[in-house]
Design an enzyme around this catalytic site. Structure first.
Site, PDB file in Angstrom:
ATOM      1  N   HIS A  80       0.847  -1.193   0.000  1.00  8.81           N
ATOM      2  CA  HIS A  80       0.000   0.000   0.000  1.00  8.81           C
ATOM      3  C   HIS A  80       0.883   1.243   0.000  1.00  8.81           C
ATOM      4  CE1 HIS A  80      -3.423   2.534   2.018  1.00  8.81           C
ATOM      5  NE2 HIS A  80      -2.952   3.079   0.914  1.00  8.81           N
ATOM      6  N   GLU A 133       1.451   8.209  -4.094  1.00 11.16           N
ATOM      7  CA  GLU A 133       2.198   7.706  -2.939  1.00 11.16           C
ATOM      8  C   GLU A 133       3.553   8.391  -2.818  1.00 11.16           C
ATOM      9  OE1 GLU A 133       1.420   5.615  -0.427  1.00 11.16           O
ATOM     10  OE2 GLU A 133      -0.633   5.622  -1.190  1.00 11.16           O
ATOM     11  N   HIS A 137       4.143  10.821   0.302  1.00  9.46           N
ATOM     12  CA  HIS A 137       4.984  10.192   1.327  1.00  9.46           C
ATOM     13  C   HIS A 137       6.465  10.113   0.948  1.00  9.46           C
ATOM     14  CE1 HIS A 137       1.332   9.045   3.441  1.00  9.46           C
ATOM     15  NE2 HIS A 137       0.868   8.523   2.320  1.00  9.46           N
TER      16      HIS A 137
END
Length: 254
Positions: A80, A133, A137
């Site tokens: 994920h 993502e 992040h």
């Protein structure tokens, strides 16, 4: 003349003071910006494809079917995300850095990501998911030498998946897809395999109100050594202890 000189001096003092205040405000802004980028450890989240598919697309009515509308590239846990995080809550996000460009990744790396870091949300392109993502992040992990580029961020996360595979760890304790288990049983199996506690997440089937395992998170220090995700043994999951957790089989695409 004396009044003119005095007025000039006061003007200079006021200008210098204003400039000083302006400089102070810039310093404070830099400090705030730096604080927003700070983090204490990493969270590595792996997701179970079939539950993620039903949940992401709100297709819980499909949970009784023999096939799935999602494309599941591997019959195992997939990534994920890998997220810089703070011990006291929250995490930095959308930090500065090189913009994500999918074509900058090698064809070999893209192929691995397609298998091990897919999205299960219908109509979302792989590149869009990877870009999201990374921007949210990965851009906040650039201070780490092992993650200071787009390629390194994805390569390092794939490396950790190969080393710390949740599915293989559960299988060592005979916890396999197609069964139902107590959440503590699952958590203890992972702690035995990894030597540190993890955090398990469940999602509730809106049709049957049963709970399904959807995600497992493990935690790493900045040197990529495993650490406990929680010092409180009672906070290792959002799953209910009052009923078993369904660990569904991954279905073939319809």
């Amino acid at each position: 003349m004396a009044k003119f000189v005095l007025s000039c001096c006061l003007a200079v003092v006021l200008l210098v003071g204003a400039a000083s205040c302006f400089e102070d405000s810039k310093v404070k802004r830099r400090e705030i910006s730096s604080a927003k980028k700070s983090y204490d450890y990493f969270v590595f989240a792996q997701m179970w494809p079939q539950t993620t598919c039903w949940n992401e697309n709100r297709q819980w009515t499909d949970s009784q079917d023999t096939c799935t509308r999602c494309r599941i590239p591997v019959n195992g846990w997939t990534i994920h995300g890998f997220w810089p995080s703070r011990r006291h809550g929250g995490h930095p996000s959308n930090c500065q850095g090189n913009a994500f460009q999918a074509n900058a990744l090698s064809s070999e790396l893209r192929a691995q990501l397609a298998r091990k870091w897919p999205t299960y949300k219908n109509k979302v392109r792989l590149e869009s998911f990877w870009g999201y993502e990374y921007k949210k992040h990965g851009s906040c992990a650039l201070d780490n030498n092992s993650m200071d580029s787009v390629t390194k961020y994805f390569t390092k996360t794939l490396e950790l998946l190969n080393k710390y595979d949740v599915g293989k760890a559960l299988e060592k304790s005979n916890i396999r897809p197609g069964g139902q288990y107590n959440v503590r049983e699952m958590a203890q199996a992972l702690e035995r395999a990894f030597g540190k506690n993890t955090y398990l997440q469940c999602k509730t089937n809106s049709q049957t109100h049963e709970q399904y395992i959807v995600q497992a998170q493990m935690c790493f220090d900045k040197s990529f050594h495993l650490i406990d995700c929680s010092t409180n043994k009672s906070r290792i999951s959002n799953c209910s202890n009052k009923k078993d957790v369904i660990y569904p089989e991954n279905l073939k695409s319809c």
